[in-house]
Design a protein around this motif. Structure first.
Motif, PDB file in Angstrom:
ATOM      1  N   TYR A  81       0.830  -1.267   0.114  1.00 41.33           N
ATOM      2  CA  TYR A  81      -0.022  -0.024  -0.078  1.00 41.33           C
ATOM      3  C   TYR A  81       0.921   1.261  -0.041  1.00 41.33           C
ATOM      4  CZ  TYR A  81      -2.456   3.620   1.918  1.00 41.33           C
ATOM      5  OH  TYR A  81      -3.134   5.035   2.235  1.00 41.33           O
ATOM      6  N   TYR A  82       0.643   2.009  -0.809  1.00 39.72           N
ATOM      7  CA  TYR A  82       1.271   3.416  -0.977  1.00 39.72           C
ATOM      8  C   TYR A  82       0.053   4.633  -1.417  1.00 39.72           C
ATOM      9  CZ  TYR A  82       5.468   0.621  -1.791  1.00 39.72           C
ATOM     10  OH  TYR A  82       6.501  -0.312  -1.819  1.00 39.72           O
ATOM     11  N   PRO A  83       0.123   5.684  -0.619  1.00 40.62           N
ATOM     12  CA  PRO A  83      -0.588   6.701  -1.007  1.00 40.62           C
ATOM     13  C   PRO A  83      -0.050   7.470  -2.139  1.00 40.62           C
ATOM     14  CG  PRO A  83       0.594   7.266   1.023  1.00 40.62           C
ATOM     15  CD  PRO A  83       1.008   5.899   0.740  1.00 40.62           C
ATOM     16  N   ASP A  84      -0.763   8.140  -2.823  1.00 41.29           N
ATOM     17  CA  ASP A  84      -0.440   8.792  -3.980  1.00 41.29           C
ATOM     18  C   ASP A  84       0.919   9.934  -3.527  1.00 41.29           C
ATOM     19  OD1 ASP A  84      -3.663   9.220  -5.589  1.00 41.29           O
ATOM     20  OD2 ASP A  84      -2.314   7.714  -5.508  1.00 41.29           O
ATOM     21  N   SER A  85       0.982  10.397  -2.343  1.00 41.40           N
ATOM     22  CA  SER A  85       1.938  11.280  -1.903  1.00 41.40           C
ATOM     23  C   SER A  85       3.364  10.632  -2.051  1.00 41.40           C
ATOM     24  CB  SER A  85       1.785  11.772  -0.776  1.00 41.40           C
ATOM     25  OG  SER A  85       1.566  11.027   0.228  1.00 41.40           O
ATOM     26  N   VAL A  86       3.281   9.364  -2.046  1.00 40.41           N
ATOM     27  CA  VAL A  86       4.748   8.786  -2.118  1.00 40.41           C
ATOM     28  C   VAL A  86       5.080   7.811  -3.027  1.00 40.41           C
ATOM     29  CG1 VAL A  86       4.800   9.168   0.585  1.00 40.41           C
ATOM     30  CG2 VAL A  86       4.117   6.933  -0.621  1.00 40.41           C
ATOM     31  N   LYS A  87       4.098   7.644  -3.938  1.00 41.39           N
ATOM     32  CA  LYS A  87       4.136   6.522  -4.939  1.00 41.39           C
ATOM     33  C   LYS A  87       5.228   7.014  -5.920  1.00 41.39           C
ATOM     34  CE  LYS A  87      -0.440   4.594  -5.158  1.00 41.39           C
ATOM     35  NZ  LYS A  87      -1.856   4.626  -6.039  1.00 41.39           N
ATOM     36  N   GLY A  88       6.230   6.182  -6.271  1.00 45.14           N
ATOM     37  CA  GLY A  88       7.141   6.487  -7.084  1.00 45.14           C
ATOM     38  C   GLY A  88       8.494   6.904  -6.446  1.00 45.14           C
ATOM     39  N   ARG A  89       8.436   7.407  -5.040  1.00 47.29           N
ATOM     40  CA  ARG A  89       9.392   7.802  -4.167  1.00 47.29           C
ATOM     41  C   ARG A  89       9.766   6.774  -2.960  1.00 47.29           C
ATOM     42  NH1 ARG A  89       9.016  12.299  -1.300  1.00 47.29           N
ATOM     43  NH2 ARG A  89       6.753  11.858  -1.083  1.00 47.29           N
ATOM     44  N   PHE A  90       8.780   6.413  -2.384  1.00 45.78           N
ATOM     45  CA  PHE A  90       8.979   5.169  -1.576  1.00 45.78           C
ATOM     46  C   PHE A  90       8.957   3.673  -2.178  1.00 45.78           C
ATOM     47  CE2 PHE A  90       7.867   8.372   2.375  1.00 45.78           C
ATOM     48  CZ  PHE A  90       8.741   9.150   1.761  1.00 45.78           C
ATOM     49  N   THR A  91       9.828   2.888  -1.392  1.00 46.33           N
ATOM     50  CA  THR A  91       9.563   1.323  -1.862  1.00 46.33           C
ATOM     51  C   THR A  91       9.856   0.629  -0.366  1.00 46.33           C
ATOM     52  OG1 THR A  91      10.489   1.896  -3.865  1.00 46.33           O
ATOM     53  CG2 THR A  91      10.435  -0.544  -3.023  1.00 46.33           C
ATOM     54  N   ILE A  92       8.861  -0.214   0.117  1.00 42.76           N
ATOM     55  CA  ILE A  92       8.782  -1.126   1.034  1.00 42.76           C
ATOM     56  C   ILE A  92       9.309  -2.335   0.651  1.00 42.76           C
ATOM     57  CG2 ILE A  92       6.374  -1.645   1.063  1.00 42.76           C
ATOM     58  CD1 ILE A  92       6.500  -1.701   4.161  1.00 42.76           C
ATOM     59  N   SER A  93      10.342  -2.994   1.623  1.00 40.42           N
ATOM     60  CA  SER A  93      10.697  -4.360   1.210  1.00 40.42           C
ATOM     61  C   SER A  93      10.864  -4.910   2.481  1.00 40.42           C
ATOM     62  CB  SER A  93      12.056  -4.428   0.382  1.00 40.42           C
ATOM     63  OG  SER A  93      13.250  -3.745   0.977  1.00 40.42           O
TER      64      SER A  93
END
Length: 126
Positions: free
Chosen positions: A59-71
């Motif tokens: 799950y990523y909100p639009d504000s961080v999509k393309g910038r944050f990655t969880i693994s």
């Protein structure tokens, strides 16, 4: 005893990157949701990157999509948050949370998370 320990926060200039780590102990998180929830002063905790360990749904909100990655690294019982192109508005204390339900529909919902770490400060200067 369930414990979550965050690390990796710090001060970075806008446009920079940070990698946060959340080390879990006292439980095996195979069937959990694990998430990152920043909280700025006067604001509520909100989910910015969450992962369902069993199938790696995210799950990523639009504000961080393309910038944050969880693994995650199951062998180390650790979840990571790679944050790129940081902005001053990303400044907050970042908390790692664990939700034992593992329910996909609650991935981004902080109220469903039962366990929390102590938080790590992320400060982005302009």
């Amino acid at each position: 005893e369930v414990q979550l320990v965050e690390s990796g926060g710090g001060l970075v200039q806008a446009g920079g990157s940070l990698r946060l780590s959340c080390a879990a102990s006292g439980f095996t998180f195979d069937n959990y949701n694990i998430g990152w929830f920043p909280q700025a002063p006067g604001k509520e905790r909100e989910g910015v990157s969450c992962i369902r360990i069993s199938d790696e749904s995210t799950y990523y909100p639009d504000s961080v999509k393309g910038r944050f990655t969880i693994s995650r690294d199951n062998a180390k019982n650790t979840v990571y948050l790679q944050m790129n192109s940081l902005k001053p508005e990303d400044t907050a204390v970042y908390y790692c949370g664990a939700d034992p339900s593992g329910n996909y529909y609650y991935l981004g919902c902080p109220h469903n998370y039962d366990y929390w770490g102590q938080g790590t400060q992320v400060t982005v200067s302009s």
